[in-house]
Design an enzyme around this catalytic site. Structure first.
Site, short mmCIF file in Angstrom:
data_model
loop_
_atom_site.label_atom_id
_atom_site.label_comp_id
_atom_site.label_asym_id
_atom_site.label_seq_id
_atom_site.Cartn_x
_atom_site.Cartn_y
_atom_site.Cartn_z
N ASP A 26 0.83 -1.22 0.00
CA ASP A 26 0.00 0.00 0.00
C ASP A 26 0.86 1.27 0.00
O ASP A 26 0.34 2.38 0.09
CB ASP A 26 -0.98 0.01 1.18
CG ASP A 26 -0.29 0.17 2.52
OD1 ASP A 26 0.98 0.15 2.55
OD2 ASP A 26 -0.98 0.32 3.54
N ASP A 99 8.74 3.45 21.55
CA ASP A 99 8.84 4.88 21.79
C ASP A 99 7.70 5.26 22.72
O ASP A 99 6.53 4.94 22.45
CB ASP A 99 8.70 5.64 20.45
CG ASP A 99 9.60 6.85 20.38
OD1 ASP A 99 9.56 7.65 21.32
OD2 ASP A 99 10.32 7.00 19.37
N ASP A 200 10.36 9.93 24.69
CA ASP A 200 10.34 11.13 23.87
C ASP A 200 10.32 12.41 24.72
O ASP A 200 9.49 12.52 25.63
CB ASP A 200 9.06 11.08 23.02
CG ASP A 200 9.03 12.11 21.92
OD1 ASP A 200 9.85 12.02 21.01
OD2 ASP A 200 8.16 13.00 21.98
N GLU A 254 15.15 10.88 25.84
CA GLU A 254 15.53 11.95 24.91
C GLU A 254 15.56 13.26 25.67
O GLU A 254 14.59 13.62 26.35
CB GLU A 254 14.54 12.05 23.76
CG GLU A 254 15.04 13.04 22.70
CD GLU A 254 13.95 13.55 21.76
OE1 GLU A 254 14.30 14.01 20.68
OE2 GLU A 254 12.76 13.50 22.12
N HIS A 326 15.76 10.08 13.13
CA HIS A 326 14.71 10.59 12.25
C HIS A 326 14.51 12.10 12.38
O HIS A 326 13.68 12.66 11.69
CB HIS A 326 13.40 9.88 12.58
CG HIS A 326 12.95 10.18 13.97
ND1 HIS A 326 13.67 9.81 15.08
CD2 HIS A 326 11.88 10.87 14.44
CE1 HIS A 326 13.06 10.25 16.17
NE2 HIS A 326 11.96 10.89 15.81
N ASP A 327 15.25 12.74 13.29
CA ASP A 327 15.06 14.18 13.51
C ASP A 327 16.15 15.05 12.89
O ASP A 327 16.12 16.27 13.05
CB ASP A 327 15.03 14.48 15.02
CG ASP A 327 13.73 14.01 15.65
OD1 ASP A 327 12.70 13.92 14.94
OD2 ASP A 327 13.73 13.73 16.87
C1 GLC Z 1 10.96 14.12 19.63
C2 GLC Z 1 10.86 13.18 18.45
C3 GLC Z 1 10.38 13.97 17.27
C4 GLC Z 1 9.01 14.50 17.60
C5 GLC Z 1 9.02 15.33 18.88
C6 GLC Z 1 7.64 15.54 19.38
O1 GLC Z 1 11.93 15.07 19.48
O2 GLC Z 1 12.08 12.53 18.22
O3 GLC Z 1 10.36 13.23 16.09
O4 GLC Z 1 8.55 15.29 16.55
O5 GLC Z 1 9.71 14.69 19.91
O6 GLC Z 1 7.08 14.35 19.83
CA CA Z 2 2.11 -1.15 4.07
#
Ligand code: GLC
Ligand code: CA
Length: 549
Positions: A26, A99, A200, A254, A326-327
């Site tokens: 998808d 997470d 997070d 984090e 990913h940030d």
């Molecule tokens: C953290 C995450 C990020 C997210 C933010 C708010 O920094 O790594 O991707 O956008 O928190 O949740």
């Molecule tokens: Ca998929």
């Protein structure tokens, strides 16, 4: 239960699920896709997986806006697929980390829907304030993503606080009921067999009493009032005492804007409430506090960040080591060189994998994926990128503005994983939810599997070495030539051995520098990113030498 420290021997792989692998065609990555790739992850030498959020979510912040904490999103395969992945991970002797995003929820979460209607017990689950008599916002804080931190809710007739996007209202952690909800969520996943949590922006959960104006900080106005707030250690200790202490699990926090001394208050092995911390200083060698204030890359700054954390945590706490997630944009595009992609990718690997701590890799880092460079700002998906593009550098040309985005946007590192050179990089048989970086025909897993000298195979070799060396697991760290702007040289030394890593960050040949006390004639060269190391270091050459005592 006595705290186990199994995570010290591990290497983690971070999956950003939307872009990892689509299993049902998808166009969106999912857990069926992950299931197909577990052996691949294991083959890297990674024995842990951290999943960015896979819960039901409207996707305003790609899953970091959670609408239900105790389920798995149907588009990712739901609970059925998740249980298969969890079993598959454990069968392979690996661990799985979720997470935990509890600073805020989605505005579509049932709690928020009820809170805005003042339905008990949800009335005070969030941080609501009336407008000030002069019609002004409750305080002057900025959100991290979209302008001011307050949005007016017509239904309730009050403002709610959101430190991130408008669709991410902050929970009121001062409310004991909210803390009980968090504990329920934790137990739910731990009872299912999950091995830990990445928490997070956890240092934001306790806001300064009275939510006072902030006058000090020009960027992120308000952050000093909510980062490391008054009750933070108390709440974290409560989670630990009531939940984590009863499970064999670990926690990774984090923490934006944190220095080692402060980090110890959280992760000191004797007194801390958490096990490891994601710090941001290692991400600031080419920017000021945030990727959105770019500067020229400085190796000296990178080394200082690395070494500070190595020295100051030594013997007291355990480092979490990472270059990408990913940030942030891709590390080769930032700290390395796109021209010397393979070489600089390898030097970056050596510069962090042999430090003390638990290394994390982000999907695609192991094959040296580069920043995605769209030709139009409309193509960006990320809420933070879109806001920043619309509100900054308005007097600059389109080219300049786009260039800045490539340098700063989170989307630069969120394009689909490049598995092979077939259509859509082998990520999906359908239409991908997001753009595939056109360089996939050259940069992909399949091509690198075939080449013994590829970056992918270099990562495998380096991780294997890391795990086999006592000095890397537990030895002392020492840095040399601190102010040298081309070379990063560091050693690790334990009872029976020592190693020396020499990493060049130069596009030219450089004279090699070996600190006194290290006799190269007696060393074994255990890793190098060139086949025939010579007198001088070639561009982005790195070497690791070993001495057995
Ligand atoms: C953290 C995450 C990020 C997210 C933010 C708010 O920094 O790594 O991707 O956008 O928190 O949740
Ligand atoms: Ca998929």
């Amino acid at each position: 239960m006595e705290r186990k420290r199994w995570y010290k021997d591990m290497v983690f792989y971070q999956i950003w699920p939307r872009s990892f692998k689509d299993g049902n065609g998808d166009g969106m990555g999912d857990l069926w896709g992950v299931l197909e790739k577990l052996d691949y992850i294991k083959s890297l030498g990674c024995d842990g997986i951290w999943f960015s959020p896979i819960y039901p979510s409207p996707g305003a912040d790609c899953g970091y806006d959670i609408a239900d904490y105790m389920d798995i999103a149907p588009e990712f395969g739901g609970m059925e697929a998740f249980k298969k992945v969890l079993d598959g991970v454990h069968e392979r002797g690996m661990k799985l980390v979720m997470d935990l995003v509890v600073n805020h929820t989605s505005d579509e979460h049932e709690w928020f829907q009820k809170s805005r209607k003042r339905i008990e017990p949800y009335t005070d689950y969030y941080i609501w304030r009336p407008a000030k008599p002069n019609g002004k916002l409750p305080n002057n804080w900025d959100s991290n993503f979209e302008g001011k931190a307050w949005t007016f809710d017509e239904e309730r007739g009050e403002y709610y606080l959101h430190l991130f996007a408008v669709k991410q209202p902050d929970l009121n952690m001062d409310n004991p009921l909210v803390r009980e909800e968090v504990k329920k969520i934790l137990r739910f996943w731990l009872d299912m067999g999950v091995d830990g949590f990445r928490e997070d922006v956890i240092t934001y959960i306790s806001k300064a009493e009275g939510l006072p104006d902030d006058h000090l900080f020009p960027i992120y106005k308000g952050m000093p009032k909510y980062n490391h707030g008054p009750h933070i250690h108390e709440y974290l200790a409560e989670f630990k005492r009531d939940v984590f202490d009863h499970y064999d699990c670990f926690t990774l926090a984090e923490a934006p804007l944190v220095w080692p001394k402060q980090a110890l208050k959280y992760i000191d092995e004797e007194k801390g409430q958490l096990d490891m911390m994601i710090q941001f200083q290692c991400q600031c060698a080419d920017c000021l506090f945030t990727d959105y204030i770019p500067m020229k890359f400085s190796l000296v700054r990178m080394k200082k960040a690395f070494s500070d954390w190595q020295y100051k945590l030594s013997g007291r706490a355990w480092n979490m080591l990472y270059l990408e997630n990913h940030d942030h944009p891709r590390i080769i595009s930032r700290y390395g060189s796109e021209k010397f992609r393979e070489e600089s990718g390898k030097t970056l690997a050596v510069s962090y994998l042999f430090q003390q701590g638990t290394p994390f890799l982000y999907q695609g880092q192991e094959i040296g994926m580069l920043n995605w460079k769209p030709e139009d700002a409309e193509m960006y998906e990320d809420v933070q990128t879109r806001y920043n593009y619309a509100h900054s550098n308005l007097n600059k040309s389109k080219e300049e503005r786009l260039h800045k985005m490539w340098r700063s946007s989170r989307d630069s590192a969120r394009t689909p994983m490049q598995w092979d050179s077939t259509e859509n990089a082998g990520f999906t048989t359908g239409k991908p939810w997001f753009y595939v970086n056109p360089n996939y025909t050259e940069i992909n897993v399949a091509a690198q599997e075939e080449n013994p000298d590829s970056l992918l195979n270099f990562y495998r070799k380096a991780i294997k070495l890391r795990k086999s060396l006592e000095s890397v697991r537990f030895g002392n760290y020492k840095e040399y030539y601190r102010l040298n702007s081309k070379l990063y040289v560091y050693s690790r030394e334990s009872e029976n051995e020592k190693i020396l890593a020499v990493c060049s960050f130069s596009e030219k040949e450089e004279k090699i520098k070996i600190p006194s006390g290290f006799d190269i004639a007696k060393a074994e060269l255990i890793l190098c990113n060139y086949s025939e190391p010579g007198e001088k270091l070639l561009p982005y050459e790195s070497r690791v030498y070993l001495w057995k005592k």
